[in-house]
Design an enzyme around this catalytic site. Structure first.
Site, mmCIF file in Angstrom:
data_model
loop_
_atom_site.group_PDB
_atom_site.id
_atom_site.type_symbol
_atom_site.label_atom_id
_atom_site.label_comp_id
_atom_site.label_asym_id
_atom_site.label_seq_id
_atom_site.Cartn_x
_atom_site.Cartn_y
_atom_site.Cartn_z
ATOM 1 N N THR A 99 0.827 -1.202 0.000
ATOM 2 C CA THR A 99 0.000 0.000 0.000
ATOM 3 C C THR A 99 0.864 1.257 0.000
ATOM 4 O OG1 THR A 99 -0.171 0.036 2.411
ATOM 5 C CG2 THR A 99 -1.868 -1.159 1.221
ATOM 6 N N ASP A 100 2.170 1.096 0.221
ATOM 7 C CA ASP A 100 3.015 2.290 0.330
ATOM 8 C C ASP A 100 3.074 3.066 -0.968
ATOM 9 O OD1 ASP A 100 4.501 0.152 -0.703
ATOM 10 O OD2 ASP A 100 6.400 0.961 0.012
ATOM 11 N N ASP B 12 10.083 1.490 3.397
ATOM 12 C CA ASP B 12 11.310 0.887 3.914
ATOM 13 C C ASP B 12 12.264 1.937 4.461
ATOM 14 O OD1 ASP B 12 10.219 -1.476 3.088
ATOM 15 O OD2 ASP B 12 11.585 -1.778 1.407
#
Length: 377
Positions: free
Chosen positions: A30-31, A167
């Site tokens: 979803t990022d 990340d």
């Protein structure tokens, strides 16, 4: 590490910095759809010892490498100029320069205990360690979140991997004992308590040993599909499709895009439900959300693999409260939420199942929520 730096470069380093790998509890993929994610930083980290140079050369050496030194002029840095692992730290130096920050040359010695290819974000740890080191050495007016964005730019434009920002934000901004509830659209964030031991729980990481490489094109293909679906629906990103409007929206999509959209929308909802549970201190109830997330990754997004599916199924059968694949997919690691007294039992069950299936033994370790990028000394 300082001794090894001196052995390679012939002088003492100015300082040592570290940035951790991560696991994402929920919110995978979803990022880059402007959605919500919930990662924690691992105790495993990339460490870098650094000393500035005055000749404009960037020299990179890894304790996990092949013994060769990468030597390139900072002025010559451009996408495609550096290959392999060294492209990640070199890309950060390039991105800092592109953003108008003078950083100059340096000697950098890397050592890491973040498993590579395991979906635990060793590349972002490498990038963020270099970013915070350069920030501190050169007195740059940059927050950790701003450094994370520059590290993402390095990976996107210099290395050529179209990753989202999760990340790098996890590596740069997580705090100990907490999960990072991150809105990847505006980078607003909140630290959510994640101290499993207080409730007799552990997070077991199962590295399937299936090489995870989001630079091989598979990850990009999935991302492209999500972007195409948003365009068809007339949305800035799939984040903008409310869960209540999912079913009608699916009827407007080509068949091949339906499962991608269904995963992203339901996964965003799972993140919000997970955060609510953690806020309430009901950590055990996170388990079924993890398992549901894996089913969606497997059946809708289709980014799992046989080893990941087996690890999830066996972990739950052996007593885990829930389990799911973490990372970009197509291999890597599985996380399992496990009562402390069952951790060994779950690990043995997964290993036995892998042997029966003819797979290599998985690597197992428990993870706690650790600190983000920082100077060590």
């Amino acid at each position: 590490m300082r001794d090894e730096f001196e052995r390679v470069f012939g002088a003492a380093p100015t300082g040592v910095w570290a940035a951790p790998g991560r696991v994402n509890l929920i919110g995978e993929h979803t990022d880059y759809n402007d959605g919500f994610v919930l990662p924690i930083a691992l105790p495993h980290a990339v460490k870098v010892a650094v000393a500035p140079r005055t000749d404009g050369r960037l020299r990179l050496y890894s304790a996990q490498g092949d013994g060769r030194l990468t030597d390139v002029a900072v002025a010559d840095l451009a996408p495609g100029a550096v290959a392999g692992w060294a492209s990640y730290p070199a890309g950060v130096v390039w991105a800092l320069g592109e953003a108008g920050h003078r950083v100059g040359g340096a000697d950098l010695y890397f050592d890491s205990d973040v498993p590579t290819g395991a979906g635990l974000s060793s590349s972002a740890a490498l990038e963020c360690a270099v970013a915070v080191a350069n920030r501190d050495l050169h007195g740059l007016p940059l927050s950790n979140a701003e450094l994370a964005k520059l590290a993402q730019r390095a990976e996107n434009e210099f290395v050529g991997v179209p990753c989202g920002v999760m990340d790098q934000m996890a590596s740069a901004c997580c705090t100990g004992g907490a999960a990072l509830f991150l809105d990847t659209r505006d980078l607003s964030r909140r630290q959510v308590p994640f101290r499993l031991a207080e409730q007799g729980l552990e997070l077991l990481v199962i590295d399937t040993r299936v090489k995870h490489d989001i630079g091989d094109g598979s990850y990009a293909a999935v991302r492209n599909g999500c972007e195409r679906a948003a365009e068809v629906l007339g949305l800035p990103a799939l984040r903008d499709l409310p869960a209540a409007e999912l079913e009608p929206a699916l009827t407007r999509l080509p068949a091949e895009l339906v499962p991608l959209v269904r995963h992203v929308v339901t996964e965003n909802d799972r993140v919000l439900r997970a955060v609510a549970l953690l806020d309430q201190g009901d950590f055990a109830a996170l388990g079924p959300i993890l398992t549901a997330g894996h089913a969606s990754l497997r059946d809708d997004f289709r980014v799992s693999c046989a080893e990941s599916d087996l690890a999830v199924a066996e972990a739950v059968t052996a007593g885990a409260l829930g389990a799911r694949q973490t990372g970009g997919g197509f291999g890597g690691s599985v996380i399992a939420l496990v009562p402390q007294e069952l951790t060994e039992q779950v690990g043995k069950a997964v290993t036995a199942a892998f042997r029966v299936a003819g797979y290599s033994d998985p690597a197992l370790f428990t993870a706690t929520a650790a600190e983000g990028a920082r100077r060590l000394g």
